[in-house]
Design a protein around this motif. Structure first.
Motif, short mmCIF file in Angstrom:
data_model
loop_
_atom_site.label_atom_id
_atom_site.label_comp_id
_atom_site.label_asym_id
_atom_site.label_seq_id
_atom_site.Cartn_x
_atom_site.Cartn_y
_atom_site.Cartn_z
N ILE A 102 0.83 -1.21 0.00
CA ILE A 102 0.00 0.00 0.00
C ILE A 102 0.86 1.26 0.00
O ILE A 102 0.69 2.15 -0.84
CB ILE A 102 -0.95 -0.01 1.20
N ASN A 103 1.78 1.35 0.94
CA ASN A 103 2.51 2.61 1.16
C ASN A 103 3.57 2.91 0.11
O ASN A 103 3.87 4.08 -0.16
CB ASN A 103 3.19 2.59 2.53
N LEU A 104 4.16 1.87 -0.46
CA LEU A 104 5.24 2.08 -1.42
C LEU A 104 4.83 1.73 -2.84
O LEU A 104 4.90 2.56 -3.75
CB LEU A 104 6.48 1.27 -1.01
N LYS A 105 4.34 0.51 -3.03
CA LYS A 105 3.92 0.14 -4.38
C LYS A 105 2.74 0.99 -4.83
O LYS A 105 2.64 1.38 -6.00
CB LYS A 105 3.58 -1.34 -4.47
N GLY A 106 1.83 1.31 -3.90
CA GLY A 106 0.69 2.15 -4.26
C GLY A 106 1.11 3.52 -4.75
O GLY A 106 0.51 4.08 -5.67
N VAL A 107 2.16 4.08 -4.15
CA VAL A 107 2.68 5.37 -4.61
C VAL A 107 3.34 5.22 -5.98
O VAL A 107 3.23 6.11 -6.84
CB VAL A 107 3.66 5.95 -3.57
N TRP A 108 4.03 4.11 -6.18
CA TRP A 108 4.62 3.85 -7.50
C TRP A 108 3.54 3.83 -8.58
O TRP A 108 3.67 4.50 -9.61
CB TRP A 108 5.37 2.52 -7.47
N TRP A 109 2.46 3.08 -8.33
CA TRP A 109 1.37 3.04 -9.33
C TRP A 109 0.83 4.44 -9.56
O TRP A 109 0.57 4.84 -10.71
CB TRP A 109 0.23 2.13 -8.87
N GLY A 110 0.63 5.20 -8.49
CA GLY A 110 0.09 6.55 -8.64
C GLY A 110 1.00 7.44 -9.47
O GLY A 110 0.53 8.19 -10.33
N CYS A 111 2.29 7.37 -9.20
CA CYS A 111 3.25 8.16 -9.98
C CYS A 111 3.25 7.72 -11.44
O CYS A 111 3.24 8.56 -12.36
CB CYS A 111 4.65 8.02 -9.40
N LYS A 112 3.27 6.43 -11.67
CA LYS A 112 3.33 5.90 -13.04
C LYS A 112 2.19 6.45 -13.90
O LYS A 112 2.42 7.01 -14.98
CB LYS A 112 3.29 4.38 -13.01
N TYR A 113 0.96 6.31 -13.40
CA TYR A 113 -0.18 6.68 -14.24
C TYR A 113 -0.41 8.19 -14.27
O TYR A 113 -0.92 8.72 -15.26
CB TYR A 113 -1.42 5.90 -13.82
N ALA A 114 0.03 8.88 -13.24
CA ALA A 114 -0.02 10.34 -13.28
C ALA A 114 0.96 10.88 -14.31
O ALA A 114 0.65 11.82 -15.06
CB ALA A 114 0.27 10.92 -11.91
N ILE A 115 2.16 10.33 -14.35
CA ILE A 115 3.16 10.78 -15.32
C ILE A 115 2.66 10.56 -16.74
O ILE A 115 2.78 11.44 -17.61
CB ILE A 115 4.50 10.04 -15.09
N ILE A 116 2.08 9.39 -17.00
CA ILE A 116 1.54 9.11 -18.33
C ILE A 116 0.49 10.16 -18.70
O ILE A 116 0.47 10.68 -19.83
CB ILE A 116 0.93 7.70 -18.38
N ALA A 117 -0.40 10.47 -17.75
CA ALA A 117 -1.46 11.45 -18.02
C ALA A 117 -0.91 12.86 -18.19
O ALA A 117 -1.32 13.60 -19.10
CB ALA A 117 -2.48 11.41 -16.88
N MET A 118 0.03 13.25 -17.34
CA MET A 118 0.54 14.63 -17.36
C MET A 118 1.35 14.92 -18.62
O MET A 118 1.43 16.07 -19.06
CB MET A 118 1.36 14.89 -16.10
N ARG A 119 1.94 13.89 -19.19
CA ARG A 119 2.66 14.08 -20.45
C ARG A 119 1.72 14.51 -21.58
O ARG A 119 2.14 15.15 -22.54
CB ARG A 119 3.34 12.78 -20.86
N GLU A 120 0.45 14.15 -21.45
CA GLU A 120 -0.53 14.43 -22.50
C GLU A 120 -1.40 15.64 -22.20
O GLU A 120 -2.31 15.95 -22.97
CB GLU A 120 -1.43 13.20 -22.70
N ASN A 121 -1.15 16.34 -21.09
CA ASN A 121 -1.99 17.49 -20.76
C ASN A 121 -1.92 18.54 -21.86
O ASN A 121 -0.83 18.98 -22.24
CB ASN A 121 -1.52 18.12 -19.43
N PRO A 122 -3.08 18.96 -22.37
CA PRO A 122 -3.06 20.04 -23.37
C PRO A 122 -2.77 21.39 -22.73
O PRO A 122 -3.11 21.63 -21.58
CB PRO A 122 -4.49 20.00 -23.94
N THR A 123 -2.13 22.24 -23.49
CA THR A 123 -1.83 23.60 -23.03
C THR A 123 -2.99 24.53 -23.40
O THR A 123 -3.50 24.49 -24.51
CB THR A 123 -0.53 24.12 -23.66
N ASP A 124 -3.40 25.33 -22.44
CA ASP A 124 -4.45 26.34 -22.67
C ASP A 124 -3.99 27.61 -21.97
O ASP A 124 -4.22 27.80 -20.78
CB ASP A 124 -5.79 25.86 -22.11
N GLU A 125 -3.31 28.48 -22.73
CA GLU A 125 -2.72 29.67 -22.14
C GLU A 125 -3.78 30.58 -21.50
O GLU A 125 -3.54 31.21 -20.47
CB GLU A 125 -1.94 30.45 -23.19
N ALA A 126 -4.94 30.62 -22.10
CA ALA A 126 -5.99 31.49 -21.58
C ALA A 126 -6.42 31.09 -20.17
O ALA A 126 -6.80 31.93 -19.35
CB ALA A 126 -7.20 31.48 -22.51
N LYS A 127 -6.36 29.79 -19.89
CA LYS A 127 -6.76 29.29 -18.58
C LYS A 127 -5.55 29.03 -17.67
O LYS A 127 -5.72 28.56 -16.54
CB LYS A 127 -7.57 28.01 -18.73
#
Length: 285
Positions: free
Chosen positions: A118-143
């Motif tokens: 829970i405490n370590l592997k769970g954080v690894w999973w969270g980081c992994k899938y957040a990184i994948i998602a954040m790489r694809e975040n679209p840029t919106d300068e107005a917002k």
């Protein structure tokens, strides 16, 4: 006046109580749409209802997940993307402190494995899938939205200096969180993804109070605290908000200590009354 997380999307694990609860409320108050993740779905839904009365202009969702399971973590991140189109803040906060966690001689293997899962592997999973998602975040300068984001991993002061009350699996798992966070921060810094650890001191939350279940254990912790009191979850939520916001845009790879001075203390004053928390801190637990 825009909030500090206006138009952003945040996901908080362990959102049903303690630091996760207070952070979810604060993130929403500062303008974020929030996905609340907890193994106790009812607790997370209660937080959704609470936020709805305080921050009606944001969207908040609750979902059940066991962070030790990769599929559950991926599904939670996918929910954020499907509903809101991006993920700007990932707060890997869920964790356990098992009452049977003890020293090297007494801690049983299944307690060690469960804590690490829970405490370590769970954080690894969270980081992994957040990184994948954040790489694809679209840029919106107005917002004011950009590719990348902020990942916050809850560690602990015990990972920096050890615990006076033995809890070996917990301490080792949080040490792993610190090391993993530092490396991930270096690897992904030029992608605009900031990754930091939040290191709470002893807090007056169910997680710790259930573990420190006798007055003797509580006093064993308090004697080391210069402020003479346990911290409040909302005090950590304020620190998480800073790390989540653009105010910390040049901060990555840090062990952000919010511990009442504990990790800097050699000796503490004896016999002086403890200072109460600020009256502005409205605890909601």
């Amino acid at each position: 006046m825009p909030g500090r997380l206006q138009n952003k999307v945040a996901l908080v694990t362990g959102a049903g109580s303690g630091i996760g609860l207070e952070s979810s409320i604060l993130f929403a108050q500062e303008g974020a749409n929030v996905v609340l993740v907890d193994i106790n779905l009812e607790a997370a839904q209660n937080v959704v209802a609470l936020i709805a009365t305080r921050s009606p202009n944001v969207k908040v969702l609750a979902t059940k997940a066991d962070v030790s399971k990769e599929a559950d973590v991926k599904a939670a991140v996918d929910l954020a993307i499907n509903e809101f189109g991006r993920l700007d803040v990932m707060f890997n906060n869920a964790g356990i402190m098992h009452p049977a966690d003890d020293n090297a001689l007494n801690t049983e293997e299944h307690i060690w494995d469960l804590t690490m899962q829970i405490n370590l592997k769970g954080v690894w999973w969270g980081c992994k899938y957040a990184i994948i998602a954040m790489r694809e975040n679209p840029t919106d300068e107005a917002k004011g939205l950009h590719r990348g984001g902020s990942i916050i991993n809850t560690a602990s002061f015990v990972a920096l200096m050890g615990a006076a009350t033995p809890q070996l699996a917990y301490t080792a798992s949080k040490g792993g969180v610190l090391a993993m966070t530092r490396e991930l921060a270096m690897v992904h810094a030029r992608e605009g993804i900031r990754i930091n650890s939040l290191c709470p001191g002893p807090l007056k939350t169910p997680l710790l109070m259930d573990f420190l279940d006798t007055e003797e254990k509580r006093q064993r912790r308090l004697v080391h605290l210069p402020m003479g009191r346990f911290g409040e979850a909302v005090e950590l939520a304020n620190a998480a908000l800073y790390l989540a916001s653009d105010e910390s845009s040049y901060v990555t790879g840090t062990d952000f200590k919010v511990d009442g001075g504990l990790s800097s203390a050699y000796v503490t004053a004896v016999g002086e009354p403890a200072l109460p928390p600020p009256t502005s801190l409205a605890t909601r637990q």
